[in-house]
Design a protein around this motif. Structure first.
Motif, PDB file in Angstrom:
ATOM      1  N   CYS A  75     -37.152  15.361  49.539  1.00 10.93           N
ATOM      2  CA  CYS A  75     -37.115  13.919  49.532  1.00 10.93           C
ATOM      3  C   CYS A  75     -36.005  13.382  50.292  1.00 10.93           C
ATOM      4  O   CYS A  75     -34.504  13.856  50.970  1.00 10.93           O
ATOM      5  CB  CYS A  75     -36.525  13.822  48.346  1.00 10.93           C
ATOM      6  N   GLY A  77     -35.921   9.854  50.443  1.00  8.63           N
ATOM      7  CA  GLY A  77     -35.083   8.551  50.656  1.00  8.63           C
ATOM      8  C   GLY A  77     -34.011   8.532  50.744  1.00  8.63           C
ATOM      9  O   GLY A  77     -33.379   9.744  50.681  1.00  8.63           O
ATOM     10  N   THR A  78     -33.622   7.165  50.153  1.00  8.03           N
ATOM     11  CA  THR A  78     -32.190   6.856  50.461  1.00  8.03           C
ATOM     12  C   THR A  78     -31.126   7.292  49.927  1.00  8.03           C
ATOM     13  O   THR A  78     -29.997   8.207  50.505  1.00  8.03           O
ATOM     14  CB  THR A  78     -32.014   5.159  49.978  1.00  8.03           C
ATOM     15  N   ALA A  79     -31.054   7.336  48.670  1.00  5.49           N
ATOM     16  CA  ALA A  79     -30.327   8.474  47.756  1.00  5.49           C
ATOM     17  C   ALA A  79     -30.175  10.269  47.985  1.00  5.49           C
ATOM     18  O   ALA A  79     -28.985  10.477  48.590  1.00  5.49           O
ATOM     19  CB  ALA A  79     -30.424   8.167  45.540  1.00  5.49           C
ATOM     20  N   CYS A  80     -31.318  10.310  48.533  1.00  2.00           N
ATOM     21  CA  CYS A  80     -31.160  11.532  48.998  1.00  2.00           C
ATOM     22  C   CYS A  80     -30.487  12.268  50.539  1.00  2.00           C
ATOM     23  O   CYS A  80     -30.065  12.823  51.485  1.00  2.00           O
ATOM     24  CB  CYS A  80     -32.629  12.492  48.526  1.00  2.00           C
ATOM     25  N   HIS A  81     -31.443  11.007  51.787  1.00  2.00           N
ATOM     26  CA  HIS A  81     -30.550  10.619  52.377  1.00  2.00           C
ATOM     27  C   HIS A  81     -29.081  11.179  52.580  1.00  2.00           C
ATOM     28  O   HIS A  81     -28.790  11.786  53.012  1.00  2.00           O
ATOM     29  CB  HIS A  81     -31.253   9.368  53.162  1.00  2.00           C
ATOM     30  N   ALA A 116     -41.302  11.009  51.068  1.00  2.00           N
ATOM     31  CA  ALA A 116     -39.666   9.144  50.520  1.00  2.00           C
ATOM     32  C   ALA A 116     -39.648   9.571  48.719  1.00  2.00           C
ATOM     33  O   ALA A 116     -40.011  10.729  48.318  1.00  2.00           O
ATOM     34  CB  ALA A 116     -41.097   8.392  50.530  1.00  2.00           C
ATOM     35  N   CYS A 117     -39.311   8.643  47.905  1.00  3.54           N
ATOM     36  CA  CYS A 117     -38.490   8.777  46.959  1.00  3.54           C
ATOM     37  C   CYS A 117     -38.935   9.499  45.959  1.00  3.54           C
ATOM     38  O   CYS A 117     -40.719   9.341  45.586  1.00  3.54           O
ATOM     39  CB  CYS A 117     -38.255   7.912  46.613  1.00  3.54           C
ATOM     40  N   GLY A 119     -38.488  10.036  43.116  1.00  3.14           N
ATOM     41  CA  GLY A 119     -37.835   9.379  41.962  1.00  3.14           C
ATOM     42  C   GLY A 119     -37.278   9.518  41.083  1.00  3.14           C
ATOM     43  O   GLY A 119     -37.246   9.132  39.425  1.00  3.14           O
ATOM     44  N   CYS A 120     -36.452  10.841  41.496  1.00  2.12           N
ATOM     45  CA  CYS A 120     -34.851  10.936  40.784  1.00  2.12           C
ATOM     46  C   CYS A 120     -34.061  11.233  41.737  1.00  2.12           C
ATOM     47  O   CYS A 120     -32.884  12.256  41.350  1.00  2.12           O
ATOM     48  CB  CYS A 120     -35.657  12.819  39.723  1.00  2.12           C
ATOM     49  N   CYS A 121     -33.663  10.162  41.375  1.00  5.64           N
ATOM     50  CA  CYS A 121     -32.473  10.347  42.260  1.00  5.64           C
ATOM     51  C   CYS A 121     -31.062   9.989  41.969  1.00  5.64           C
ATOM     52  O   CYS A 121     -30.683  11.062  42.583  1.00  5.64           O
ATOM     53  CB  CYS A 121     -32.192   8.670  42.836  1.00  5.64           C
ATOM     54  N   ALA A 124     -30.569  13.663  42.888  1.00  2.00           N
ATOM     55  CA  ALA A 124     -30.163  14.345  45.230  1.00  2.00           C
ATOM     56  C   ALA A 124     -29.722  14.752  44.990  1.00  2.00           C
ATOM     57  O   ALA A 124     -27.879  15.065  44.314  1.00  2.00           O
ATOM     58  CB  ALA A 124     -30.357  12.688  44.971  1.00  2.00           C
TER      59      ALA A 124
END
Ligand code: FES
Length: 155
Positions: A75, A77-81, A116-117, A119-121, A124
């Motif tokens: 992932c 996505g923002t939280a993972c990034h 991308a995300c 769905g389990c931010c 992360a």
């Protein structure tokens, strides 16, 4: 594999509007859509190769390169990034020996995708291998999980 393609060609021969189901069945049969198979199907169904190719390249559900037996999705996505997804992805790439633009290992065991995300931010950084989610990862944890898949394949 020719038999599977022959069956698809026979099923959809002279049936207008069947490009998407044809491509779906081709991918199901072969794991991806090769240019050679696409030409073969086009000649036998009468669906123009350009139409099949246009659809196959437009929709992300179609894969035009060989796929690994396991698909790893990291992932981005923002939280993972912000939790280190870049380090995770590059550690996995290095561990799998992927260089340049390659996303599938030479032994076709893994395909690595950045998505991308998932769905389990709250977990992360996250990766999925096939349908299983792994969260709160470090590069070390991710690699040891991948190694378990490699071990399972070799036993
Ligand atoms: S940002 Fe990675 S799961 Fe949502």
């Amino acid at each position: 594999m020719k038999n599977a393609l022959e069956a698809i060609a026979a099923k959809y021969k002279d049936k207008p509007g069947s490009a998407i189901p044809v491509l779906q069945e081709m991918q199901k049969a072969e794991g991806y859509i090769s240019r050679e198979s696409l030409r073969y199907i086009s000649e036998r169904t009468g669906i123009p190769a350009a139409e099949l190719w246009g659809i196959a390249t437009f929709y992300s559900m179609f894969h035009l390169e060989t796929r690994g037996r396991h698909v790893i999705r990291v992932c981005k996505g923002t939280a993972c990034h912000v939790s280190g997804a870049d380090n995770l992805a590059s550690a996995i790439r290095t561990h799998l020996g992927l260089t340049g633009e390659a996303i599938t290992t030479d032994d076709e065991l893994f395909t690595l995708e950045e998505v991308a995300c998932l769905g389990c931010c709250s977990l992360a950084p996250v990766m999925m291998i096939d349908d299983t989610v792994y969260g709160k990862l470090t590069p070390h944890k991710a690699i040891s999980i991948i190694d378990k898949y490699i071990t399972a394949e070799n036993t």
